[in-house]
Design an enzyme around this catalytic site. Sequence first.
Site, short mmCIF file in Angstrom:
data_model
loop_
_atom_site.label_atom_id
_atom_site.label_comp_id
_atom_site.label_asym_id
_atom_site.label_seq_id
_atom_site.Cartn_x
_atom_site.Cartn_y
_atom_site.Cartn_z
N THR A 65 0.82 -1.22 0.00
CA THR A 65 0.00 0.00 0.00
C THR A 65 0.85 1.27 0.00
O THR A 65 1.88 1.34 0.68
CB THR A 65 -0.90 -0.01 1.24
OG1 THR A 65 -1.64 -1.23 1.23
CG2 THR A 65 -1.86 1.16 1.25
N GLU A 66 0.38 2.25 -0.78
CA GLU A 66 1.02 3.57 -0.83
C GLU A 66 -0.05 4.64 -0.70
O GLU A 66 -1.24 4.32 -0.84
CB GLU A 66 1.75 3.72 -2.19
CG GLU A 66 2.82 2.68 -2.42
CD GLU A 66 3.56 2.88 -3.74
OE1 GLU A 66 3.24 3.84 -4.47
OE2 GLU A 66 4.46 2.06 -4.01
N GLY A 94 -3.85 -16.08 0.23
CA GLY A 94 -3.67 -16.84 1.47
C GLY A 94 -3.85 -15.96 2.69
O GLY A 94 -4.48 -16.35 3.67
N GLU A 117 -6.03 -6.04 4.05
CA GLU A 117 -5.86 -7.17 3.11
C GLU A 117 -7.03 -7.23 2.12
O GLU A 117 -7.47 -8.32 1.73
CB GLU A 117 -5.62 -8.48 3.87
CG GLU A 117 -4.31 -8.40 4.63
CD GLU A 117 -3.60 -9.69 4.86
OE1 GLU A 117 -3.89 -10.68 4.15
OE2 GLU A 117 -2.73 -9.72 5.75
N PHE A 155 0.75 2.24 6.10
CA PHE A 155 -0.08 1.25 6.83
C PHE A 155 0.61 -0.11 6.92
O PHE A 155 -0.03 -1.15 6.72
CB PHE A 155 -1.45 1.07 6.16
CG PHE A 155 -2.26 2.33 6.00
CD1 PHE A 155 -2.09 3.39 6.87
CD2 PHE A 155 -3.21 2.45 4.99
CE1 PHE A 155 -2.86 4.56 6.73
CE2 PHE A 155 -3.98 3.60 4.85
CZ PHE A 155 -3.79 4.66 5.72
N1 CAA Z 1 -2.85 -15.23 -7.86
C1 CAA Z 1 -2.02 -15.07 -8.93
N2 CAA Z 1 -2.17 -14.07 -9.83
C2 CAA Z 1 -3.18 -13.20 -9.64
C3 CAA Z 1 -4.08 -13.30 -8.55
C4 CAA Z 1 -3.89 -14.38 -7.64
N3 CAA Z 1 -4.68 -14.57 -6.59
N4 CAA Z 1 -4.96 -12.30 -8.63
C5 CAA Z 1 -4.65 -11.59 -9.74
N5 CAA Z 1 -3.56 -12.13 -10.32
C6 CAA Z 1 -2.92 -11.71 -11.56
C7 CAA Z 1 -3.93 -11.71 -12.69
O1 CAA Z 1 -4.07 -12.99 -13.26
C8 CAA Z 1 -3.34 -10.73 -13.67
O2 CAA Z 1 -2.35 -11.37 -14.43
P1 CAA Z 1 -2.27 -11.18 -16.04
O3 CAA Z 1 -1.97 -9.71 -16.23
O4 CAA Z 1 -1.17 -12.08 -16.47
O5 CAA Z 1 -3.63 -11.54 -16.57
C9 CAA Z 1 -2.63 -9.73 -12.75
O6 CAA Z 1 -2.45 -10.38 -11.48
C10 CAA Z 1 -3.44 -8.47 -12.58
O7 CAA Z 1 -4.68 -8.84 -11.99
P2 CAA Z 1 -5.98 -7.94 -12.16
O8 CAA Z 1 -6.21 -7.65 -13.61
O9 CAA Z 1 -7.09 -8.61 -11.43
O10 CAA Z 1 -5.53 -6.58 -11.43
P3 CAA Z 1 -6.38 -5.29 -11.10
O11 CAA Z 1 -5.42 -4.17 -11.06
O12 CAA Z 1 -7.59 -5.20 -11.96
O13 CAA Z 1 -6.96 -5.48 -9.61
C11 CAA Z 1 -7.31 -6.12 -7.37
C12 CAA Z 1 -6.70 -6.40 -8.74
C13 CAA Z 1 -8.02 -7.38 -6.99
C14 CAA Z 1 -8.26 -4.97 -7.31
C15 CAA Z 1 -6.06 -5.85 -6.49
O14 CAA Z 1 -5.51 -4.59 -6.81
C16 CAA Z 1 -6.35 -5.95 -5.03
O15 CAA Z 1 -6.39 -7.03 -4.48
N6 CAA Z 1 -6.53 -4.77 -4.37
C17 CAA Z 1 -6.59 -4.73 -2.94
C18 CAA Z 1 -5.23 -4.52 -2.36
C19 CAA Z 1 -5.08 -5.12 -1.01
O16 CAA Z 1 -5.66 -6.15 -0.69
N7 CAA Z 1 -4.25 -4.50 -0.20
C20 CAA Z 1 -3.97 -5.01 1.07
C21 CAA Z 1 -2.71 -4.41 1.57
S1 CAA Z 1 -1.75 -5.54 2.49
C22 CAA Z 1 -2.38 -5.54 4.05
O17 CAA Z 1 -3.40 -5.01 4.33
C23 CAA Z 1 -1.55 -6.34 4.98
C24 CAA Z 1 -1.61 -5.91 6.36
O18 CAA Z 1 -0.73 -5.27 6.81
C25 CAA Z 1 -2.70 -6.39 7.25
#
Ligand code: CAA
Length: 374
Positions: free
Chosen positions: A126-127, A236, A358, A156
């Site tokens: 995150t940024e 996961g 997450e 964060f």
């Molecule tokens: N496993 C492997 N590859 C994956 C995947 C997975 N589960 N999910 C997506 N990908 C791959 C896709 O296949 C795609 O690959 P290709 O380009 O080869 O087709 C690539 O990743 C891009 O995927 P998307 O097109 O789905 O990407 P997107 O930009 O449209 O959006 C999103 C994806 C789901 C919105 C993602 O940005 C997301 O999960 N956002 C939320 C961020 C998040 O959860 N942040 C949490 C911060 S960490 C945290 O909170 C930890 C803490 O401290 C508690």
Amino acid sequence: MPFHLTDEQEVIRQSVRELAERELKPMAAILDREHRPPLENIETLAEMGIMGMILPSQYGGSDADHLSYTIAVEEVSRVCATTGVMLAVHLGLACSIINTMGTEEQKQHYLPDMASGKAIGGFCLTEPGAGSDAAALSTAAEEDGSDYLITGQKIFITNAGFAKVFIVMARTTNGISAFIVERDMPGLTISEPEHKMGIRGSSTCTLFFDKVRVPKSNMLGEEGSGFKVAMKGLAGGRIRIAAQALGIAQGAYEEGVKYAKERVQFGKPIAALQAIQWMVADMATDIEAGRLLVYQAADMEDRGLEYTEAASMAKLYCGPMATRVTHTALQIHGGNGYIEGFPIERMYRDARITEIYEGTSEIQRLVIARAILR
Ligand code: CAA
């Protein structure tokens, strides 16, 4: 317990519960009140082998399955959500990503200290301008001889006040790449922890990267594969945040039931009132539904099945479920629930973040819908 657990998984639940009751529960209010990181708890969990339990024994782990680990996060969070998220991010994100994506040298170098709790891990995605839209991140890694120079800002970051090893996603020539960055690498500065509504002992800081020199050998996976590394890790990770929410809800429910049996009004314990009985029944049902989703997702992970959608469903259900259950359990406490000193007040605050980090509930819906409609 409707979900079939093996004898070993039941033993793990029982031993983590005993440890949590004995060692972690008495600390929970103190960590919250003093915004104090759970350092003693890390030692306690490490002594029992929990800090690296799913890692292979050759790197200091215990070869435990993911369902056992999920149950451990649930049981820890039942008494202390701060310690729950520390464990979820350290082992479920940082260690797991190194274990699945790392080279043999990276694993040998980092995992033993991480498994023993000497080096805690963090995960930097995150940024300021890239939260839900994680792919919009702008932290950059520029090649410089046999190194990369990383410049940017990550916000964060859980565990950042004390973590030694960070998985950092940064933009390289061919997309986003993942790096292992050490706390003491020159150019990295870490802010004071944020003051949060809940999970106050979990140390959430900003990381500032000013040309942090990282050897090329610290890249995780192929150049340009960092977004996939992050997404796979988060799939996961979301099971463990769902488990954290489940544990918070379970703890709050138990507090509510206990209070209902003890509190006398209208000449009898309030548990004898149908209004309270319905609350108890609704909480128990909600928790059981969440537990099935969480255990199913972890079980699919253990069986090598595609579990991204199941993980998002578990998190989408359990985050709001923890909010509902802590709300109801606090309501049972009446005015006492609003006073510091009763654990329910802390649990109510702790639950809310599980709908946000997450991946917010809105992002979980997006992941689920994409999997269905693909
Ligand atoms: N496993 C492997 N590859 C994956 C995947 C997975 N589960 N999910 C997506 N990908 C791959 C896709 O296949 C795609 O690959 P290709 O380009 O080869 O087709 C690539 O990743 C891009 O995927 P998307 O097109 O789905 O990407 P997107 O930009 O449209 O959006 C999103 C994806 C789901 C919105 C993602 O940005 C997301 O999960 N956002 C939320 C961020 C998040 O959860 N942040 C949490 C911060 S960490 C945290 O909170 C930890 C803490 O401290 C508690």
